[in-house]
Write a protein that holds these residues in place. Structure first.
Motif, PDB file in Angstrom:
ATOM      1  N   TYR A  88       8.818  -2.961  -7.323  1.00 31.75           N
ATOM      2  CA  TYR A  88       9.873  -2.012  -6.992  1.00 31.75           C
ATOM      3  C   TYR A  88       9.389  -0.970  -5.988  1.00 31.75           C
ATOM      4  CZ  TYR A  88      13.972   0.917  -7.841  1.00 31.75           C
ATOM      5  OH  TYR A  88      15.126   1.633  -7.690  1.00 31.75           O
ATOM      6  N   ARG A  89       8.191  -0.400  -6.245  1.00 35.96           N
ATOM      7  CA  ARG A  89       7.638   0.604  -5.335  1.00 35.96           C
ATOM      8  C   ARG A  89       7.341   0.006  -3.959  1.00 35.96           C
ATOM      9  NH1 ARG A  89       9.740   4.019  -8.502  1.00 35.96           N
ATOM     10  NH2 ARG A  89       8.550   4.742 -10.292  1.00 35.96           N
ATOM     11  N   ARG A  90       6.791  -1.189  -3.947  1.00 35.15           N
ATOM     12  CA  ARG A  90       6.477  -1.817  -2.663  1.00 35.15           C
ATOM     13  C   ARG A  90       7.751  -2.162  -1.897  1.00 35.15           C
ATOM     14  NH1 ARG A  90       2.690  -7.095  -2.423  1.00 35.15           N
ATOM     15  NH2 ARG A  90       4.615  -8.099  -3.109  1.00 35.15           N
ATOM     16  N   GLY A  91       8.748  -2.661  -2.620  1.00 37.41           N
ATOM     17  CA  GLY A  91      10.008  -2.971  -1.959  1.00 37.41           C
ATOM     18  C   GLY A  91      10.650  -1.742  -1.343  1.00 37.41           C
ATOM     19  N   ALA A  92      10.574  -0.622  -2.048  1.00 34.24           N
ATOM     20  CA  ALA A  92      11.135   0.619  -1.517  1.00 34.24           C
ATOM     21  C   ALA A  92      10.416   1.053  -0.245  1.00 34.24           C
ATOM     22  CB  ALA A  92      11.053   1.717  -2.574  1.00 34.24           C
ATOM     23  N   ALA A  93       9.089   0.933  -0.238  1.00 32.14           N
ATOM     24  CA  ALA A  93       8.322   1.321   0.951  1.00 32.14           C
ATOM     25  C   ALA A  93       8.622   0.401   2.122  1.00 32.14           C
ATOM     26  CB  ALA A  93       6.827   1.308   0.630  1.00 32.14           C
ATOM     27  N   TYR A  94       8.707  -0.911   1.848  1.00 31.92           N
ATOM     28  CA  TYR A  94       9.067  -1.850   2.909  1.00 31.92           C
ATOM     29  C   TYR A  94      10.446  -1.511   3.483  1.00 31.92           C
ATOM     30  CZ  TYR A  94       5.302  -5.323   2.279  1.00 31.92           C
ATOM     31  OH  TYR A  94       4.101  -5.977   2.251  1.00 31.92           O
ATOM     32  N   LEU A  95      11.376  -1.195   2.594  1.00 25.93           N
ATOM     33  CA  LEU A  95      12.726  -0.889   3.035  1.00 25.93           C
ATOM     34  C   LEU A  95      12.740   0.349   3.919  1.00 25.93           C
ATOM     35  CD1 LEU A  95      15.531  -2.099   2.557  1.00 25.93           C
ATOM     36  CD2 LEU A  95      15.840  -0.437   0.733  1.00 25.93           C
ATOM     37  N   ALA A  96      11.974   1.378   3.529  1.00 29.84           N
ATOM     38  CA  ALA A  96      11.920   2.611   4.308  1.00 29.84           C
ATOM     39  C   ALA A  96      11.340   2.379   5.697  1.00 29.84           C
ATOM     40  CB  ALA A  96      11.088   3.654   3.571  1.00 29.84           C
ATOM     41  N   MET A  97      10.504   1.352   5.827  1.00 25.43           N
ATOM     42  CA  MET A  97       9.927   1.019   7.128  1.00 25.43           C
ATOM     43  C   MET A  97      10.793   0.062   7.927  1.00 25.43           C
ATOM     44  SD  MET A  97       5.907   0.523   6.134  1.00 25.43           S
ATOM     45  CE  MET A  97       5.445   0.153   7.839  1.00 25.43           C
ATOM     46  N   GLY A  98      11.916  -0.369   7.343  1.00 26.53           N
ATOM     47  CA  GLY A  98      12.783  -1.312   8.035  1.00 26.53           C
ATOM     48  C   GLY A  98      12.318  -2.752   7.949  1.00 26.53           C
ATOM     49  N   LYS A  99      11.394  -3.039   7.039  1.00 27.06           N
ATOM     50  CA  LYS A  99      10.904  -4.410   6.851  1.00 27.06           C
ATOM     51  C   LYS A  99      11.727  -5.066   5.749  1.00 27.06           C
ATOM     52  CE  LYS A  99       6.256  -3.504   8.576  1.00 27.06           C
ATOM     53  NZ  LYS A  99       4.795  -3.651   8.356  1.00 27.06           N
ATOM     54  N   PHE A 100      12.930  -5.494   6.130  1.00 27.74           N
ATOM     55  CA  PHE A 100      13.934  -5.895   5.159  1.00 27.74           C
ATOM     56  C   PHE A 100      13.590  -7.197   4.441  1.00 27.74           C
ATOM     57  CE2 PHE A 100      16.415  -3.600   8.547  1.00 27.74           C
ATOM     58  CZ  PHE A 100      16.458  -2.406   7.847  1.00 27.74           C
ATOM     59  N   ASN A 101      13.041  -8.159   5.156  1.00 25.35           N
ATOM     60  CA  ASN A 101      12.705  -9.436   4.510  1.00 25.35           C
ATOM     61  C   ASN A 101      11.682  -9.232   3.402  1.00 25.35           C
ATOM     62  OD1 ASN A 101      14.429 -10.910   6.133  1.00 25.35           O
ATOM     63  ND2 ASN A 101      12.868 -11.335   7.675  1.00 25.35           N
ATOM     64  N   GLU A 102      10.651  -8.439   3.685  1.00 19.78           N
ATOM     65  CA  GLU A 102       9.624  -8.172   2.679  1.00 19.78           C
ATOM     66  C   GLU A 102      10.202  -7.407   1.490  1.00 19.78           C
ATOM     67  OE1 GLU A 102       9.399  -7.669   5.873  1.00 19.78           O
ATOM     68  OE2 GLU A 102       7.450  -8.280   6.691  1.00 19.78           O
ATOM     69  N   ALA A 103      11.104  -6.449   1.790  1.00 21.27           N
ATOM     70  CA  ALA A 103      11.717  -5.667   0.718  1.00 21.27           C
ATOM     71  C   ALA A 103      12.533  -6.559  -0.213  1.00 21.27           C
ATOM     72  CB  ALA A 103      12.600  -4.574   1.308  1.00 21.27           C
ATOM     73  N   LEU A 104      13.328  -7.432   0.361  1.00 21.69           N
ATOM     74  CA  LEU A 104      14.170  -8.301  -0.456  1.00 21.69           C
ATOM     75  C   LEU A 104      13.332  -9.223  -1.335  1.00 21.69           C
ATOM     76  CD1 LEU A 104      17.058  -9.238   1.990  1.00 21.69           C
ATOM     77  CD2 LEU A 104      17.240  -7.924  -0.121  1.00 21.69           C
ATOM     78  N   LYS A 105      12.210  -9.705  -0.826  1.00 26.73           N
ATOM     79  CA  LYS A 105      11.325 -10.562  -1.640  1.00 26.73           C
ATOM     80  C   LYS A 105      10.869  -9.818  -2.889  1.00 26.73           C
ATOM     81  CE  LYS A 105       9.431 -13.312   2.186  1.00 26.73           C
ATOM     82  NZ  LYS A 105       8.214 -13.586   3.009  1.00 26.73           N
ATOM     83  N   ASP A 106      10.511  -8.545  -2.717  1.00 29.77           N
ATOM     84  CA  ASP A 106      10.028  -7.779  -3.865  1.00 29.77           C
ATOM     85  C   ASP A 106      11.145  -7.490  -4.858  1.00 29.77           C
ATOM     86  OD1 ASP A 106       7.319  -7.652  -3.363  1.00 29.77           O
ATOM     87  OD2 ASP A 106       7.470  -5.875  -2.107  1.00 29.77           O
ATOM     88  N   PHE A 107      12.337  -7.131  -4.375  1.00 30.04           N
ATOM     89  CA  PHE A 107      13.439  -6.850  -5.291  1.00 30.04           C
ATOM     90  C   PHE A 107      13.884  -8.116  -6.026  1.00 30.04           C
ATOM     91  CE2 PHE A 107      14.315  -3.226  -2.214  1.00 30.04           C
ATOM     92  CZ  PHE A 107      13.725  -2.276  -3.043  1.00 30.04           C
ATOM     93  N   ARG A 108      13.798  -9.274  -5.350  1.00 29.48           N
ATOM     94  CA  ARG A 108      14.126 -10.530  -6.023  1.00 29.48           C
ATOM     95  C   ARG A 108      13.082 -10.863  -7.099  1.00 29.48           C
ATOM     96  NH1 ARG A 108      15.747 -13.042  -0.221  1.00 29.48           N
ATOM     97  NH2 ARG A 108      17.967 -12.468  -0.278  1.00 29.48           N
TER      98      ARG A 108
END
Length: 491
Positions: A88-108
């Motif tokens: 969850y924390r990593r996905g949030a950080a990825y999202l804040a950086m605009g790295k959407f693919n990585e964020a979605l992988k973590d939330f999934r």
């Protein structure tokens, strides 16, 4: 082991838990740097506890140190691959950086670990919808690039019922700017005719400027440098807003009282339109009395995530939001005062040997790239040691005092002034006094409890004179009110 009084000393794990508890208290008090220090001490005693790493990741996220947040969250996942908060924390950080693919992988992955958790499922769907919307908007924007010349402000009628500031004829006057600022204090919107007129005129002034602007400060005159404003105006009855508080303390901009605003005028704060129209109007009124540098938040991707794009669409329209994106690409990347002081939003570079001529030759008329000199000017930060290390933000580089000294020597300069980082006292002198950070948004995002500051330099000595100030009360409009709604639960 017994202590001097005959009792037993706490074990390493017990000490670590106490440190974590103290860190949690600091975090709740919004003292995020203190929390990071305490979590670090706990990790040093017990580095196999996934909770400590994930908690420190969250604290890094609060300080916008997304690179460090990703590294810490990744470590927590390596320790415990089933630890939901790590993903969850990593996905949030990825999202804040605009790295959407990585964020979605973590939330999934969160939903895979806890498939029956309705909150996790809901947030994943929200994230997927938000990312789809951002991608769609980017695709549309790339297919339909608008130009400032498309909107002719002269064709826009002003309704008789409009009671706000008016530009009589084609000339922006001090009377108009003062009336406009008073309207902003009363939460009144500038008419779109005059808004488009300001944007049209300011583009004519910004586009011809060089990427690196030389500013001459004659003897016995001065210039004031301000750091990040981030859309904070904090209006309350007769109180000035944060930007206007600077003008109240230091005087309105003019050719005799010039300012340099060092980037990040917009995003996060929910009055970015009022801030940028005020700065742009003064630029039109006093071209040599208002200098503006681009920050990392003067970019399309940041504006769509952190609120400015949504704010302009809400208060005006999509066409104006696109014009701002074009205008931000016209902003210079750096300034030099009297060939002695280098002023830039972010910082220095991942390699030695960069000359001022290299900066002048950068093609700035574009969205910031992910690497290279332009990226580093906007994103880099200093660190207290020597050499270069990876950036805590995940963009740019962290540079030490030797890097600063060498850059100054190679370019016959004396000082670097930059912004980009919250400072508790509003400013900080680093690298043996050769580098100053100034930040002008007090109580950043209504949660950091920091002071704001600005710096005045008087020629010929150009010694920094610091003024600190605190935030003023503001209406009940939360920061990030116009940001993508996923940030409301990521925060």
């Amino acid at each position: 082991m017994a202590n001097a009084n005959g009792g037993s000393l706490p074990t390493g794990s017990e000490k670590a838990e106490k440190l974590k508890e103290s860190a949690n208290v600091a975090f709740q008090a919004r003292k995020y740097a203190t929390a990071i220090s305490l979590y670090t001490q706990a990790i040093e005693l017990c580095n196999s506890n996934a909770v400590y790493w994930a908690n420190r990741a969250f604290a890094h996220t609060k300080l916008e140190e997304y690179g460090s947040a990703i590294a810490d969250a990744t470590r927590s996942i390596e320790i415990d691959p089933e630890y939901v908060k790590g993903y969850y924390r990593r996905g949030a950080a990825y999202l804040a950086m605009g790295k959407f693919n990585e964020a979605l992988k973590d939330f999934r992955q969160v939903c895979k670990i806890v498939p029956k958790d309705p909150d996790a499922t809901k947030k994943l769907k929200e994230c997927e919808r938000a990312v789809q919307k951002i991608r769609f908007e980017e695709a549309i924007a790339s297919e339909h690039v608008k130009s400032c010349t498309v909107v002719d402000f002269r064709t826009i009628d002003v309704e008789e019922a409009y009671s706000g500031a008016r530009i009589e004829g084609d000339k922006i006057t001090l009377e108009f700017v003062k009336t406009m600022m008073e309207d902003f204090k009363n939460q009144k919107k500038l008419h779109k005719r005059y808004a488009f007129q300001i944007l049209h005129e300011v583009k004519e002034l910004l586009a011809p400027l060089p990427t690196l602007v030389n500013v001459n400060v004659p003897n016995d005159t001065h210039i004031t440098i301000c750091g990040d404003i981030h859309g904070q105006i904090h209006i309350h009855f007769l109180e000035y807003f944060d930007l206007m508080n600077i003008f109240d303390l230091n005087g309105l901009p003019s050719d005799e009282n010039p300012y340099l605003f060092n980037g990040d005028f917009v995003d996060r704060g929910s009055f970015s339109a009022e801030v940028i129209f005020t700065l742009f109007a003064f630029k039109c009124l006093y071209n040599s009395g208002m200098h503006l540098s681009r920050g990392n938040h003067e970019s399309k991707s940041m504006n769509k995530m952190y609120g400015f794009h949504g704010e302009v669409k809400s208060k005006y329209n999509e066409s104006m939001a696109e014009i701002f994106s074009e205008l931000f690409c016209c902003l210079p990347l750096a300034h030099v005062l009297n060939k002695r002081i280098f002023v830039v939003h972010g910082g220095l570079f991942s390699r030695d040997g960069v000359k001022l001529s290299d900066i002048r030759s950068i093609d700035r008329f574009r969205e910031p790239p992910d690497e290279g000199l332009m990226c580093e000017l906007l994103w880099s930060d200093p660190h207290p040691g020597l050499g270069r290390i990876p950036s805590k933000r995940g963009a740019g580089v962290a540079f030490g005092s030797d890097v600063t000294q060498k850059f100054l020597e190679e370019n016959n300069l004396e000082l670097v002034v930059r912004s980009h980082e919250v400072k508790e006292e509003g400013y900080e002198e680093e690298h043996g006094g050769k580098l100053i950070t100034v930040f002008s948004a007090p109580n950043y995002c209504d949660q950091m409890n920091n002071k704001g500051a600005f710096i005045k330099f008087v020629a010929p000595k150009l010694k920094p004179q610091f003024t600190k100030f605190v935030s003023v009360p503001h209406p009940n409009v939360r920061p990030m009110a116009y940001a993508n709604n996923i940030f409301s639960w990521l925060s």
